[in-house]
Design a protein around this motif. Structure first.
Motif, PDB file in Angstrom:
ATOM      1  N   LEU A  23       0.829  -1.071  -0.036  1.00  0.00           N
ATOM      2  CA  LEU A  23       0.041   0.207   0.158  1.00  0.00           C
ATOM      3  C   LEU A  23       0.758   1.266  -0.122  1.00  0.00           C
ATOM      4  O   LEU A  23       0.466   2.293  -0.650  1.00  0.00           O
ATOM      5  N   ALA A  24       2.045   1.212   0.800  1.00  0.00           N
ATOM      6  CA  ALA A  24       3.079   2.295   0.672  1.00  0.00           C
ATOM      7  C   ALA A  24       3.494   2.715  -0.625  1.00  0.00           C
ATOM      8  O   ALA A  24       3.398   3.938  -1.226  1.00  0.00           O
ATOM      9  N   TRP A  25       3.592   1.581  -1.326  1.00  0.00           N
ATOM     10  CA  TRP A  25       4.312   1.909  -2.759  1.00  0.00           C
ATOM     11  C   TRP A  25       2.905   2.297  -3.557  1.00  0.00           C
ATOM     12  O   TRP A  25       3.007   3.184  -4.303  1.00  0.00           O
ATOM     13  N   ALA A  26       1.659   1.597  -3.197  1.00  0.00           N
ATOM     14  CA  ALA A  26       0.760   2.084  -4.156  1.00  0.00           C
ATOM     15  C   ALA A  26       0.286   3.754  -3.971  1.00  0.00           C
ATOM     16  O   ALA A  26       0.062   4.495  -4.804  1.00  0.00           O
ATOM     17  N   ARG A  27       0.323   4.160  -2.697  1.00  0.00           N
ATOM     18  CA  ARG A  27       0.369   5.590  -2.403  1.00  0.00           C
ATOM     19  C   ARG A  27       1.487   6.541  -2.932  1.00  0.00           C
ATOM     20  O   ARG A  27       1.037   7.459  -3.792  1.00  0.00           O
ATOM     21  N   THR A  28       2.748   5.953  -3.017  1.00  0.00           N
ATOM     22  CA  THR A  28       3.775   6.625  -3.745  1.00  0.00           C
ATOM     23  C   THR A  28       3.372   6.839  -5.435  1.00  0.00           C
ATOM     24  O   THR A  28       3.556   7.477  -5.992  1.00  0.00           O
ATOM     25  N   MET A  29       2.786   5.699  -5.776  1.00  0.00           N
ATOM     26  CA  MET A  29       2.401   5.598  -7.169  1.00  0.00           C
ATOM     27  C   MET A  29       1.387   6.733  -7.648  1.00  0.00           C
ATOM     28  O   MET A  29       1.363   7.385  -8.542  1.00  0.00           O
ATOM     29  N   LEU A  30       0.360   6.616  -6.790  1.00  0.00           N
ATOM     30  CA  LEU A  30      -0.775   7.846  -6.611  1.00  0.00           C
ATOM     31  C   LEU A  30      -0.232   9.211  -6.851  1.00  0.00           C
ATOM     32  O   LEU A  30      -0.491   9.893  -7.523  1.00  0.00           O
ATOM     33  N   ALA A  31       0.875   9.306  -5.865  1.00  0.00           N
ATOM     34  CA  ALA A  31       1.542  10.733  -5.674  1.00  0.00           C
ATOM     35  C   ALA A  31       2.108  11.149  -7.240  1.00  0.00           C
ATOM     36  O   ALA A  31       2.248  12.065  -7.632  1.00  0.00           O
ATOM     37  N   LEU A  32       2.818  10.075  -7.663  1.00  0.00           N
ATOM     38  CA  LEU A  32       3.569  10.390  -9.050  1.00  0.00           C
ATOM     39  C   LEU A  32       2.465  10.432  -9.966  1.00  0.00           C
ATOM     40  O   LEU A  32       2.802  11.377 -10.872  1.00  0.00           O
ATOM     41  N   VAL A  33       1.431   9.888 -10.127  1.00  0.00           N
ATOM     42  CA  VAL A  33       0.435  10.059 -10.912  1.00  0.00           C
ATOM     43  C   VAL A  33      -0.056  11.363 -10.853  1.00  0.00           C
ATOM     44  O   VAL A  33      -0.255  12.097 -11.649  1.00  0.00           O
ATOM     45  N   THR A  34      -0.575  11.971  -9.709  1.00  0.00           N
ATOM     46  CA  THR A  34      -0.976  13.256  -9.483  1.00  0.00           C
ATOM     47  C   THR A  34       0.043  14.400  -9.915  1.00  0.00           C
ATOM     48  O   THR A  34      -0.270  15.466 -10.613  1.00  0.00           O
TER      49      THR A  34
END
Lengths: 112, 134
Positions: A23-34
């Motif tokens: 999930l921490a990686w998923a949040r980082t991925m979402l931050a990158l998409v943003t």
């Protein structure tokens, strides 16, 4: 049944470490998409260099997305074996992407 | 029942990659929970740095009628520079923590904490002064 019989789907760890890490990686991925969306918004004003910012951010996000399944399965199995290898390439790639985004951003901001 | 391979795991050290041998030499394998916790801490720092990078870009792109050009550009460049330093710093911290866990030494102090706090306070102070003088 031991966890080794079903490594990918089982949670052998009551602290849910593999799930929290994925999930921490998923949040980082979402931050990158943003971030990549913000770069796109900036595209009309600054042109090509901003496109590179977008590409670095979205490519890093895609790389994380594509490795998530393997990550969860490896970590989940690793916990049951009491051994998880440190994910050196993923850490170095992600940090390099951050450095590249900063450097490209400065190149865009200073002269334009 | 144990077969020959698993009967004494300490006798045969597990194979590690070249990158791991180079960057994380020696020591013993730490508790996998700590390795994963270290990874999550690294990711929290990376997200902090991404927020700063996106903030720097947003200031340059959206505040042209709020700040003078030099102010806007220097503020944006400072945020981008801080984001860049934090990205690099978070990887270095991750490596140092991983090494000290392997060698069972006390964890190193995070140098990126005073960096973020100091630079954040400086930037906020500068913006405050500029807004009040405007």
């Amino acid at each position: 049944m031991t966890n080794a019989d079903n490594p990918a789907g089982s949670q052998g760890d009551p602290g849910l470490q593999p799930e929290r890490t994925t999930l921490a990686w998923a949040r980082t991925m979402l931050a990158l998409v943003t971030a990549s969306a913000i770069f796109l918004r900036w595209l009309p004003r600054h042109g090509f260099p901003v496109l590179m910012l977008f590409v670095v951010a979205i490519a890093t996000a895609a790389a994380i997305y594509l490795t998530q399944r393997r990550r969860y399965s490896t970590n989940s199995y690793g916990i049951t074996q009491e051994k998880v290898d440190a994910e050196i390439p993923a850490v170095l790639w992600t940090a390099s992407a951050g450095v590249a985004l900063g450097a490209l951003g400065i190149v865009v901001v200073i002269p334009g | 029942m144990l077969d020959e391979k698993t009967d004494n795991p300490a006798a045969v050290p597990p194979k590690r990659g070249k990158l791991a041998e180079w960057l994380l030499p020696g020591g013993i394998e730490p508790d996998p929970r700590f390795t994963l916790a270290n990874e999550r801490t690294f990711l929290a720092w990376i997200r902090t740095s991404l927020a700063l990078l996106a903030g720097g870009i947003a200031i340059e792109a959206f505040t042209s009628d709020l700040f003078l050009e030099t102010v806007r550009k220097s503020l944006a460049a400072s945020l981008l520079l801080l984001g860049m330093l934090l990205s690099a710093g978070s990887a270095i911290r991750w490596l140092r923590v991983e090494r000290s866990m392997r060698n069972k030494t006390p964890l190193p102090l995070p140098l990126i904490v005073p960096l973020l706090a100091g630079a954040g306070a400086l930037a906020t102070g500068a913006v405050l002064i500029l807004i009040l003088r405007h």
